[in-house]
Design an enzyme around this catalytic site. Sequence first.
Site, short mmCIF file in Angstrom:
data_model
loop_
_atom_site.label_atom_id
_atom_site.label_comp_id
_atom_site.label_asym_id
_atom_site.label_seq_id
_atom_site.Cartn_x
_atom_site.Cartn_y
_atom_site.Cartn_z
N GLY A 109 0.83 -1.20 0.00
CA GLY A 109 0.00 0.00 0.00
C GLY A 109 0.86 1.24 0.00
O GLY A 109 2.02 1.20 -0.41
N CYS A 110 0.29 2.35 0.46
CA CYS A 110 0.97 3.63 0.36
C CYS A 110 1.80 3.87 1.61
O CYS A 110 1.56 4.82 2.34
CB CYS A 110 -0.04 4.73 0.12
SG CYS A 110 -1.08 4.35 -1.29
N VAL A 111 2.71 2.95 1.89
CA VAL A 111 3.52 3.06 3.10
C VAL A 111 5.01 2.96 2.75
O VAL A 111 5.36 2.50 1.70
CB VAL A 111 3.17 1.95 4.10
CG1 VAL A 111 1.75 2.14 4.60
CG2 VAL A 111 3.35 0.58 3.51
#
Lengths: 111, 241, 510
Positions: A109-111
């Site tokens: 994800g957006c991590v």
Amino acid sequence: MASIEVGGKSYETDEEGYLVNLAEWNADVANYIAKTESVEMTDQHWEVINFLREYFDEYQIAPAVRVLTKAIGKKLGAEKGNSEYLYGLFPYGPGKQACKIAGLPKPTGCV
Amino acid sequence: MSMLFAILFYLATLVFVVGLLQRIRTYAATPAPLKIPTTPAPTTTGGVVLRMTREVVFFESLFKANLWTWSMGWLFHASLALVTLRHLRYFTEPVWGWVAFIQPFGIYAGITMLLGLCGLWVRRLFVERIRYISTPSDHLMLLLLIAITVSGLLMQFVAHTDVVAVKGYFIGLMHLDIRVLPSDLLLMLHLMLVTTLLVVFPFSKLLHAPGVFFSPTRNQTDNPREKRHLSAWAAKLESEK
Amino acid sequence: MADITAPAYRIIPIVPALKPDAMAGKGPFVASDKINEAIGFPGQLVEDWHDKAIAKMGELLSKYRSLKVYMDACVHCGACSDKCHYFIGTQDPKNMPVARQDLMRSVYRRYFTLPGKLFPKLVGARDLTREVLDEWYNYFNQCSECRRCSVFCPYGIDTAEVTMAAREILDSIGYGQKYSNEIIGKVHKIGNNLGLPGPALIDTLEGLEEDVKEATGIDVRFPIDVKGAEVLLITPSADFFAEPHIDSLIGYAKVFHATGTSWTLSSMASEAGNFGMFIGNYDQLRKIALRIREAALELGVKRIVVGECGHAWRVAYSFWNTLSGVGDGAGEVDRFAQMLQKQLDHRYKQPTHICEFTWDAIERNALTFDKAKNDKHIITFHDSCNVARGSRMGDLPGGQFEIPRNIIKAVASNFVEMSPETTREQTFCCGGGGGLLTDDLLDLRVKGALPRMEVLQQVVDEHGVNFMATICAICKAQFTKVMPIYGFDRRMVGGVHQLVSNAIILGEEK
């Protein structure tokens, strides 16, 4: 599929070197992966790795960075309960690098 | 020869009109399932008309992008518009007042058109990035337009052709009456090239002309929250559920 | 990966010379059988990939006017050629938007146009060979679908549309990208991109309640799955997990608390992001969006508010009404959309961005701030590409630029703009958008960040800027990762609601 050789045994990993079967994980594997990541494992590192494993056992996911820092802070003292401390241990980012050594899947994800 | 050109012109016009209409029909018939205007975008239809007008008349986006390309491109297109309108005098009798009015401008526009084209070609030849993306057809298209312009200018300024006869010929063509076309080499060349342009138009990048009007990033209103936008094929997905 | 270094800043931002094939290669990791099959794609490259790909292309040309027009309309004018951050950072000519489009356009011409069938060399038409296919995979995974090129194209050609089509074709023949497809699988299975299961989410939220209580003495709640709440907050799952994202989540909760709003998260729809858009697949896009509709119906909420996430806001603002009926103005007979729209409160915009929500409260004087709490920051704002060029906030075009800035100015005293050629509609992508935020593309990500880093350096040098606010989970993660490589502190980047959180006054301690 890629794999790594530790102590004469082969362990399957994904393209990025994350262990595929997390049940196979053991201290030797952790030390091996840490070496490929240029991380020198100390007791402080193991504190984090062990917490990650415990948390994962309960929740089937690695803890949020904040949860991790809080837990470390409680265990080792408030001065260590911050992300700087964790980045010091795992320069590539406590989320991904520590997970990799702990044999957990990579957070996506957006991590 | 007059007959040959007549057939050529009829065919070229047919290909141009049918080809273009067919293309426009395809664009119009192809759905745009999602709202994708490049924002900030107008929130009303009137605003969209204004945006499109600025785009088509002033090349607003190109202006933001690159002043050299914009100035050469705009010079060429504006000149082309004037030149084309000036040519209406060969198809109307009596010549409409405003066509007569722009006649002198139209003539000089031939020169500025050539300048614009050369500027664009220089850019295509000497700017590394643009040369990289150019195909042979990109160069040939410029060459074709330059040849049309130069042959036209030569007839205007160097070797006059019998324009009265040319006009008679085209007025005749419009009434399916094949008259005599002056057998003048420059004129032949000019007309040949123009028919080529007409035929190539619906199959080439010249489709940018109708295309711009159908570009969803430019022609959609920015009101997706206020009004539900649903294409036919997307609506079917809901009924299948 | 330790050998990845930042490219040098350009002395004056001139157009770089071409370095052909600078980024040639295999592209990011290809999705495995397991990942592909989980979301309905062929496991690996199918045998008749050539025919299948051409057929798929034909199908997309008939379904998307954008693609159809954009394949025809380009005149190779070069307006876009120096506008892409990946081109600027890599100098690879195939990262010029026009050249990237031409990777597909050349095939389109060969199979779908008369001149391309008759004279392929003349018009630059190519057969779809295995080499071309691999080139597609590599270079269509070097586009972040940020739409900057579409601002400058005289015909509005949007390379994002072409990239989406290319990825859709590649997925349909079993040649998908691991990062995006794995994430999409997790959304379907678990409800968010991270794969954060309900119990972990609840544990995290409880931890946050404790933290905020400890820091402020106030009981700020982080409710989840509360039926009958007024607001359903849909936020990127990174907000539950990563730094600095989580600080903005705390900010949203404080704003809801201070305005007395009853709100809830949803464990089923615990993701704002929608990677279906990145891979250009309408079915995936729709299926992911429908989770939010389902949660809204089940919880009976009146409003849907979206957290700080760039592409999610594009999907929410521009596509949700189409995909799932979250919006207004459905026809009388449109039962699918009406079912939800009747439930929603149309005195408010549906969906609402959290910045719209907060700014509205500020304008109503419903919030008070202690600006001094942000005095340690000299702040600049990075416009996120999808918000800037694919959405709006408020009533006026450009509200997506004004509202976040207005909020920052309301909660902090020191605000500085970066160079105007790199903000608002001309903003540069952070370098990690569009499904490229993966470690195997780190080299590309670092290079793609170059234009932003250059102008950030300017305001750091001239004004001492030490905080770059942004409203996108991808921007936050990308900058946190690449900024240290450019010599900045990773804590320089954060959310707008992180600043709100710092300054908001919640009332007396109980």
